[in-house]
Design a protein around this motif. Structure first.
Motif, PDB file in Angstrom:
ATOM      1  N   MET A 172       0.823  -1.225   0.000  1.00  0.00           N
ATOM      2  CA  MET A 172       0.000   0.000   0.000  1.00  0.00           C
ATOM      3  C   MET A 172       0.851   1.267   0.000  1.00  0.00           C
ATOM      4  N   CYS A 173       1.916   1.272   0.793  1.00  0.00           N
ATOM      5  CA  CYS A 173       2.726   2.498   0.933  1.00  0.00           C
ATOM      6  C   CYS A 173       3.514   2.835  -0.334  1.00  0.00           C
ATOM      7  N   ASP A 174       3.585   1.902  -1.290  1.00  0.00           N
ATOM      8  CA  ASP A 174       4.230   2.222  -2.565  1.00  0.00           C
ATOM      9  C   ASP A 174       3.487   3.343  -3.297  1.00  0.00           C
ATOM     10  N   PHE A 175       2.247   3.607  -2.901  1.00  0.00           N
ATOM     11  CA  PHE A 175       1.436   4.635  -3.564  1.00  0.00           C
ATOM     12  C   PHE A 175       1.395   5.951  -2.805  1.00  0.00           C
ATOM     13  N   CYS A 176       2.116   6.023  -1.661  1.00  0.00           N
ATOM     14  CA  CYS A 176       2.171   7.274  -0.892  1.00  0.00           C
ATOM     15  C   CYS A 176       2.942   8.344  -1.668  1.00  0.00           C
ATOM     16  N   HIS A 177       2.486   9.573  -1.605  1.00  0.00           N
ATOM     17  CA  HIS A 177       3.217  10.699  -2.185  1.00  0.00           C
ATOM     18  C   HIS A 177       3.896  11.544  -1.106  1.00  0.00           C
ATOM     19  N   ASP A 187      -3.180   9.417   2.115  1.00  0.00           N
ATOM     20  CA  ASP A 187      -2.103   9.676   1.162  1.00  0.00           C
ATOM     21  C   ASP A 187      -2.026   8.557   0.112  1.00  0.00           C
ATOM     22  N   SER A 188      -1.916   7.305   0.571  1.00  0.00           N
ATOM     23  CA  SER A 188      -1.697   6.206  -0.373  1.00  0.00           C
ATOM     24  C   SER A 188      -2.937   5.923  -1.228  1.00  0.00           C
ATOM     25  N   CYS A 189      -4.139   6.071  -0.661  1.00  0.00           N
ATOM     26  CA  CYS A 189      -5.351   5.861  -1.473  1.00  0.00           C
ATOM     27  C   CYS A 189      -5.456   6.917  -2.567  1.00  0.00           C
ATOM     28  N   LEU A 238      -3.000   5.854  -5.162  1.00  0.00           N
ATOM     29  CA  LEU A 238      -3.512   4.661  -5.833  1.00  0.00           C
ATOM     30  C   LEU A 238      -4.601   5.025  -6.845  1.00  0.00           C
TER      31      LEU A 238
END
Ligand code: 4NP
Length: 165
Positions: free
Chosen positions: A112-117, A144-146, A149
Motif C-alpha cells: 500500500m505504501c508504494d502509492f504514498c506521495h 495519502d496512499s489511497c 492509488l
C-alpha cells in the motif's frame, strides 16, 4: 467490468477496512463508483465476521470517513477475482504470496505504501496493541496512499473523472 481492488491486513478490522472505506470515499468523490470497486480481507481467521475495531471507526469518523463491512479471510480465489491486491505491511505481503507458490499472481500484489506521495514509511503499522495515535497514523497514511492509488488507476485504466459538486 469494473476494476477490482482488494485491501489486505492481518485481522481485517483496522487497516484494510479503513483502506477500503477511504478508497470508496475518494472513488465516490471522483464519480468513479461504477468503474472501480473495493473489498478487504485479513490473512488471519481471528476476527471473521467482526465489524471494524471501534477505535479505528472513531479515528476514521473524526476525519469524515464512515466505516462499513465485516471481516473475512483472504482466500486463494481472491487472486483470480481481483485486479490489484494491496498489502498493508511486509508480513501481509509475504503471507499473501505464500498462497501463490507458482508466482502466477505476483504482479497483482503490491504494498500500500508504494502509492504514498507525502509519507516515507514503507508499511502501514499495525495499530491494534498501541494507543490512539497509531489509529490516526493509519488514517493519515491511507489518505495519502489511497489518493496515489486512485491517480495510478485513473492513468493506467485511462478513466475519465468528473469531480462532484
Ligand atoms: P489489522 O489489525 O490487521 O489492521 O486489522 C489487527 C487486528 C487484530 C489483531 C492484530 C492486528 N489481532 O492480533 O487480533
Amino acid at each position: 467490468m469494473p476494476y477490482k481492488l482488494l485491501f489486505v491486513c492481518l485481522g481485517n478490522i483496522c487497516r484494510s477496512p479503513s483502506a477500503e472505506n477511504i478508497m470508496n470515499h475518494l472513488i465516490d468523490q471522483a464519480n468513479l463508483s461504477d468503474r472501480i470497486v473495493c473489498d478487504s480481507a485479513g490473512t488471519s481467521s481471528y476476527h471473521i465476521g467482526s465489524s471494524p475495531d471501534r477505535r479505528m471507526t472513531q479515528a476514521a469518523n473524526q476525519r469524515g470517513i464512515k466505516m462499513a463491512g465485516k471481516a473475512r479471510q483472504f482466500k486463494r480465489d481472491d487472486f483470480e477475482q481481483f485486479d490489484l491486491i494491496l498489502a498493508m505491511d511486509q508480513d501481509n505481503y509475504e503471507n499473501i504470496l505464500y498462497l501463490d507458490p507458482s508466482g502466477k499472481y505476483r504482479q497483482k500484489v503490491k504494498l500500500m505504501c508504494d502509492f504514498c506521495h507525502q509519507h516515507t514509511l514503507k508499511e502501514v503499522p499495525d495499530p491494534y496493541y498501541g494507543g490512539p495515535e497509531g489509529f490516526n497514523q493509519v488514517i493519515d497514511l491511507l489518505l495519502d496512499s489511497c489518493g496515489g492509488l486512485l491517480e495510478f488507476i485513473i492513468q493506467e485504466q485511462g478513466l475519465e473523472t468528473a469531480v462532484k459538486n
